[in-house]
Scaffold this motif. Structure first.
Motif, PDB file in Angstrom:
ATOM      1  N   LEU A 136       0.813  -1.221   0.000  1.00 27.11           N
ATOM      2  CA  LEU A 136       0.000   0.000   0.000  1.00 27.11           C
ATOM      3  C   LEU A 136       0.844   1.267   0.000  1.00 27.11           C
ATOM      4  O   LEU A 136       0.361   2.331  -0.420  1.00 27.11           O
ATOM      5  CB  LEU A 136      -0.939   0.010   1.209  1.00 27.11           C
ATOM      6  CG  LEU A 136      -2.065  -1.021   1.184  1.00 27.11           C
ATOM      7  CD1 LEU A 136      -2.782  -1.048   2.528  1.00 27.11           C
ATOM      8  CD2 LEU A 136      -3.035  -0.732   0.061  1.00 27.11           C
ATOM      9  N   ALA A 137       2.082   1.183   0.440  1.00 27.13           N
ATOM     10  CA  ALA A 137       2.940   2.367   0.546  1.00 27.13           C
ATOM     11  C   ALA A 137       3.078   3.129  -0.775  1.00 27.13           C
ATOM     12  O   ALA A 137       2.997   4.364  -0.770  1.00 27.13           O
ATOM     13  CB  ALA A 137       4.302   1.985   1.113  1.00 27.13           C
ATOM     14  N   PRO A 138       3.282   2.473  -1.912  1.00 29.00           N
ATOM     15  CA  PRO A 138       3.390   3.244  -3.161  1.00 29.00           C
ATOM     16  C   PRO A 138       2.125   4.042  -3.487  1.00 29.00           C
ATOM     17  O   PRO A 138       2.217   5.141  -4.038  1.00 29.00           O
ATOM     18  CB  PRO A 138       3.644   2.171  -4.232  1.00 29.00           C
ATOM     19  CG  PRO A 138       4.217   1.022  -3.491  1.00 29.00           C
ATOM     20  CD  PRO A 138       3.571   1.054  -2.134  1.00 29.00           C
ATOM     21  N   THR A 139       0.975   3.524  -3.134  1.00 29.89           N
ATOM     22  CA  THR A 139      -0.271   4.257  -3.382  1.00 29.89           C
ATOM     23  C   THR A 139      -0.349   5.495  -2.499  1.00 29.89           C
ATOM     24  O   THR A 139      -0.779   6.557  -2.946  1.00 29.89           O
ATOM     25  CB  THR A 139      -1.490   3.348  -3.128  1.00 29.89           C
ATOM     26  OG1 THR A 139      -1.382   2.199  -3.959  1.00 29.89           O
ATOM     27  CG2 THR A 139      -2.792   4.068  -3.415  1.00 29.89           C
ATOM     28  N   VAL A 140       0.081   5.374  -1.266  1.00 25.92           N
ATOM     29  CA  VAL A 140       0.071   6.513  -0.357  1.00 25.92           C
ATOM     30  C   VAL A 140       1.045   7.587  -0.857  1.00 25.92           C
ATOM     31  O   VAL A 140       0.742   8.787  -0.808  1.00 25.92           O
ATOM     32  CB  VAL A 140       0.420   6.087   1.085  1.00 25.92           C
ATOM     33  CG1 VAL A 140       0.600   7.282   1.990  1.00 25.92           C
ATOM     34  CG2 VAL A 140      -0.665   5.168   1.633  1.00 25.92           C
ATOM     35  N   MET A 168     -10.356  -0.004   5.097  1.00 26.69           N
ATOM     36  CA  MET A 168      -9.936   0.651   6.332  1.00 26.69           C
ATOM     37  C   MET A 168     -10.736   0.113   7.521  1.00 26.69           C
ATOM     38  O   MET A 168     -10.179  -0.206   8.572  1.00 26.69           O
ATOM     39  CB  MET A 168     -10.136   2.161   6.208  1.00 26.69           C
ATOM     40  CG  MET A 168      -9.867   2.950   7.464  1.00 26.69           C
ATOM     41  SD  MET A 168     -10.396   4.672   7.334  1.00 26.69           S
ATOM     42  CE  MET A 168     -12.177   4.488   7.343  1.00 26.69           C
ATOM     43  N   THR A 169     -12.037  -0.009   7.324  1.00 27.26           N
ATOM     44  CA  THR A 169     -12.919  -0.469   8.398  1.00 27.26           C
ATOM     45  C   THR A 169     -12.612  -1.912   8.785  1.00 27.26           C
ATOM     46  O   THR A 169     -12.529  -2.248   9.972  1.00 27.26           O
ATOM     47  CB  THR A 169     -14.392  -0.331   7.956  1.00 27.26           C
ATOM     48  OG1 THR A 169     -14.624   1.035   7.571  1.00 27.26           O
ATOM     49  CG2 THR A 169     -15.343  -0.727   9.061  1.00 27.26           C
ATOM     50  N   ILE A 170     -12.418  -2.761   7.794  1.00 26.77           N
ATOM     51  CA  ILE A 170     -12.100  -4.169   8.063  1.00 26.77           C
ATOM     52  C   ILE A 170     -10.775  -4.282   8.807  1.00 26.77           C
ATOM     53  O   ILE A 170     -10.639  -5.064   9.758  1.00 26.77           O
ATOM     54  CB  ILE A 170     -12.095  -4.987   6.755  1.00 26.77           C
ATOM     55  CG1 ILE A 170     -13.518  -5.118   6.235  1.00 26.77           C
ATOM     56  CG2 ILE A 170     -11.452  -6.353   6.965  1.00 26.77           C
ATOM     57  CD1 ILE A 170     -13.617  -5.648   4.813  1.00 26.77           C
ATOM     58  N   GLY A 171      -9.776  -3.487   8.407  1.00 26.75           N
ATOM     59  CA  GLY A 171      -8.488  -3.496   9.109  1.00 26.75           C
ATOM     60  C   GLY A 171      -8.642  -3.127  10.571  1.00 26.75           C
ATOM     61  O   GLY A 171      -8.038  -3.748  11.452  1.00 26.75           O
ATOM     62  N   ALA A 172      -9.468  -2.120  10.845  1.00 28.87           N
ATOM     63  CA  ALA A 172      -9.692  -1.702  12.233  1.00 28.87           C
ATOM     64  C   ALA A 172     -10.434  -2.778  13.019  1.00 28.87           C
ATOM     65  O   ALA A 172     -10.114  -3.044  14.189  1.00 28.87           O
ATOM     66  CB  ALA A 172     -10.464  -0.387  12.259  1.00 28.87           C
ATOM     67  N   ILE A 173     -11.416  -3.406  12.394  1.00 27.07           N
ATOM     68  CA  ILE A 173     -12.167  -4.475  13.060  1.00 27.07           C
ATOM     69  C   ILE A 173     -11.247  -5.658  13.359  1.00 27.07           C
ATOM     70  O   ILE A 173     -11.278  -6.227  14.451  1.00 27.07           O
ATOM     71  CB  ILE A 173     -13.384  -4.901  12.220  1.00 27.07           C
ATOM     72  CG1 ILE A 173     -14.430  -3.785  12.227  1.00 27.07           C
ATOM     73  CG2 ILE A 173     -13.976  -6.213  12.728  1.00 27.07           C
ATOM     74  CD1 ILE A 173     -15.551  -3.989  11.224  1.00 27.07           C
ATOM     75  N   THR A 203      -4.398   2.000   9.203  1.00 27.52           N
ATOM     76  CA  THR A 203      -3.822   3.341   9.102  1.00 27.52           C
ATOM     77  C   THR A 203      -3.448   3.670   7.659  1.00 27.52           C
ATOM     78  O   THR A 203      -3.720   4.781   7.178  1.00 27.52           O
ATOM     79  CB  THR A 203      -2.593   3.470  10.018  1.00 27.52           C
ATOM     80  OG1 THR A 203      -3.004   3.214  11.367  1.00 27.52           O
ATOM     81  CG2 THR A 203      -1.960   4.840   9.914  1.00 27.52           C
ATOM     82  N   MET A 204      -2.849   2.726   6.967  1.00 30.13           N
ATOM     83  CA  MET A 204      -2.501   2.953   5.553  1.00 30.13           C
ATOM     84  C   MET A 204      -3.763   3.225   4.731  1.00 30.13           C
ATOM     85  O   MET A 204      -3.786   4.142   3.907  1.00 30.13           O
ATOM     86  CB  MET A 204      -1.743   1.751   4.988  1.00 30.13           C
ATOM     87  CG  MET A 204      -0.373   1.552   5.588  1.00 30.13           C
ATOM     88  SD  MET A 204       0.767   2.903   5.310  1.00 30.13           S
ATOM     89  CE  MET A 204       1.238   2.581   3.629  1.00 30.13           C
ATOM     90  N   TRP A 205      -4.800   2.416   4.957  1.00 31.69           N
ATOM     91  CA  TRP A 205      -6.046   2.630   4.226  1.00 31.69           C
ATOM     92  C   TRP A 205      -6.672   3.969   4.600  1.00 31.69           C
ATOM     93  O   TRP A 205      -7.265   4.646   3.754  1.00 31.69           O
ATOM     94  CB  TRP A 205      -7.027   1.483   4.451  1.00 31.69           C
ATOM     95  CG  TRP A 205      -6.747   0.325   3.555  1.00 31.69           C
ATOM     96  CD1 TRP A 205      -6.302  -0.909   3.925  1.00 31.69           C
ATOM     97  CD2 TRP A 205      -6.900   0.277   2.128  1.00 31.69           C
ATOM     98  NE1 TRP A 205      -6.159  -1.713   2.816  1.00 31.69           N
ATOM     99  CE2 TRP A 205      -6.525  -1.012   1.711  1.00 31.69           C
ATOM    100  CE3 TRP A 205      -7.311   1.199   1.170  1.00 31.69           C
ATOM    101  CZ2 TRP A 205      -6.548  -1.392   0.366  1.00 31.69           C
ATOM    102  CZ3 TRP A 205      -7.338   0.816  -0.160  1.00 31.69           C
ATOM    103  CH2 TRP A 205      -6.960  -0.464  -0.553  1.00 31.69           C
ATOM    104  N   SER A 206      -6.543   4.378   5.855  1.00 32.17           N
ATOM    105  CA  SER A 206      -7.111   5.672   6.241  1.00 32.17           C
ATOM    106  C   SER A 206      -6.372   6.816   5.555  1.00 32.17           C
ATOM    107  O   SER A 206      -6.986   7.831   5.207  1.00 32.17           O
ATOM    108  CB  SER A 206      -7.118   5.847   7.759  1.00 32.17           C
ATOM    109  OG  SER A 206      -5.808   6.007   8.248  1.00 32.17           O
ATOM    110  N   LEU A 207      -5.066   6.676   5.348  1.00 28.55           N
ATOM    111  CA  LEU A 207      -4.328   7.681   4.585  1.00 28.55           C
ATOM    112  C   LEU A 207      -4.783   7.716   3.134  1.00 28.55           C
ATOM    113  O   LEU A 207      -4.912   8.790   2.540  1.00 28.55           O
ATOM    114  CB  LEU A 207      -2.819   7.407   4.667  1.00 28.55           C
ATOM    115  CG  LEU A 207      -2.184   7.621   6.036  1.00 28.55           C
ATOM    116  CD1 LEU A 207      -0.750   7.100   6.046  1.00 28.55           C
ATOM    117  CD2 LEU A 207      -2.236   9.092   6.417  1.00 28.55           C
TER     118      LEU A 207
END
Length: 118
Positions: free
Chosen positions: A19-23, A39-44, A66-70
């Motif tokens: 995910l880093a290259p997308t961020v 993002m939601t699934i990662g947090a859950i 966190t990456m998905w939230s960014l």
């Protein structure tokens, strides 16, 4: 420590690396329909792992969330940046659900019906 905890951590670390290259890419556009659920699934998952005592897995999943939230905040198409994109996504989903229940035609359906009347 369970060996599964390390396996899940390794998977999360790979996800973060992918995910880093997308961020970092300022031209990337990731639809909110993909990024907000991820993002939601990662947090859950992070919360679930934490309640199971799998702290490494919980930290890894929190990193993925966190990456998905960014990505949600800074790489979604549209005029807004930041956490307001989550609100925009939820509002859009509720409008779509309301249209489905009430049967209000969507904009493409309205355009098609107005062209057929011409």
């Amino acid at each position: 420590m369970m060996w599964q905890d390390l396996v899940f951590l390794a998977g999360s670390v790979l996800s973060i690396a992918f995910l880093a290259p997308t961020v970092r890419d300022a031209t990337a556009n990731v639809p909110l329909g993909s990024s907000v659920p991820s993002m939601t699934i990662g947090a859950i998952y992070a919360g679930t792992y934490a309640t199971m005592g799998m702290s490494f897995s919980a930290l890894g999943s929190l990193g993925v969330a966190t990456m998905w939230s960014l990505i949600v905040s800074y790489r979604s198409p549209g005029p807004h940046d930041g956490p307001a994109n989550v609100v925009r996504f939820v509002r859009s989903m509720s409008q779509q659900a309301r249209r489905s229940v009430v049967g209000t035609p969507t904009e493409p359906e309205q355009a098609a019906s107005s062209h057929s009347a011409d």
